[in-house]
Write a protein that holds these residues in place. Structure first.
Motif, PDB file in Angstrom:
ATOM      1  N   GLY A   9      28.476 -55.027  61.879  1.00  0.00           N
ATOM      2  CA  GLY A   9      29.337 -55.713  62.830  1.00  0.00           C
ATOM      3  C   GLY A   9      30.191 -56.774  62.170  1.00  0.00           C
ATOM      4  N   ALA A  10      31.513 -56.591  62.261  1.00  0.00           N
ATOM      5  CA  ALA A  10      32.448 -57.639  61.864  1.00  0.00           C
ATOM      6  C   ALA A  10      32.605 -58.509  63.112  1.00  0.00           C
ATOM      7  N   LEU A  11      31.717 -59.503  63.226  1.00  0.00           N
ATOM      8  CA  LEU A  11      31.639 -60.333  64.430  1.00  0.00           C
ATOM      9  C   LEU A  11      32.601 -61.503  64.292  1.00  0.00           C
ATOM     10  N   TYR A  12      33.563 -61.560  65.223  1.00  0.00           N
ATOM     11  CA  TYR A  12      34.598 -62.572  65.200  1.00  0.00           C
ATOM     12  C   TYR A  12      34.353 -63.613  66.287  1.00  0.00           C
ATOM     13  N   ASP A  13      34.723 -64.839  65.967  1.00  0.00           N
ATOM     14  CA  ASP A  13      34.741 -65.895  66.982  1.00  0.00           C
ATOM     15  C   ASP A  13      35.657 -67.010  66.489  1.00  0.00           C
TER      16      ASP A  13
END
Length: 145
Positions: A9-13
């Motif tokens: 997961g390329a988890l963005y925030d």
């Protein structure tokens, strides 16, 4: 025989990408990766990613889109990476990791990524830098990683 899929997961925030430092196995410990895990029988890649991020990080996520490509891992396994955004919860290293860091685009190259994650991280970083990655979502509380 088809390779077993491992999802990352390329988890963005808030314009940042999450990096997770491996705590095991010994040959990978101390290096950074995109969190995720194996797709289980009867599960889609997207379902597996949501489950894995819940188990490993204690957060709820929304899968956005697949990053093109597939990268070989150990024999019989391939890595597929999906972009995702944080929906709720505070990221915490619950399984397989001992540290987490939210990285802005200039910081992404400052960690020692696992070799198999590097191509996907480069593509995820390009999306982040262009502004097409982060679709919003709540600010994670206590994520001073």
């Amino acid at each position: 025989m088809t390779d077993r899929v491992v999802v990352g997961g390329a988890l963005y925030d808030r314009g940042r990408l999450l990096a997770a430092r491996r705590s095991a196995p010994p040959e990978l410990a101390g290096r950074w990766e995109l969190p995720g895990g194996k797709v289980e029988p009867g599960e889609s890649a997207e379902q597996a990613l949501v489950r894995e991020l819940r188990e490993e990080l204690g957060v709820e996520t929304e899968v956005l889109e697949r990053i093109p490509g597939e990268w070989p891992l150990k024999p019989g396994y391939v890595l597929q990476v999906w972009t995702a955004r944080l929906v709720s919860g505070e990221v915490s290293p619950l399984e397989d990791h001992d540290a987490l860091r939210w990285l802005s685009p200039p910081e992404i190259s400052q960690v020692d990524w696992l070799d198999q994650d590097r191509p996907a991280v480069a593509l995820a970083a390009r999306r982040l830098a262009s502004g097409e990655a982060d679709r919003g979502g709540p600010k994670p509380r206590g994520s001073g990683c």
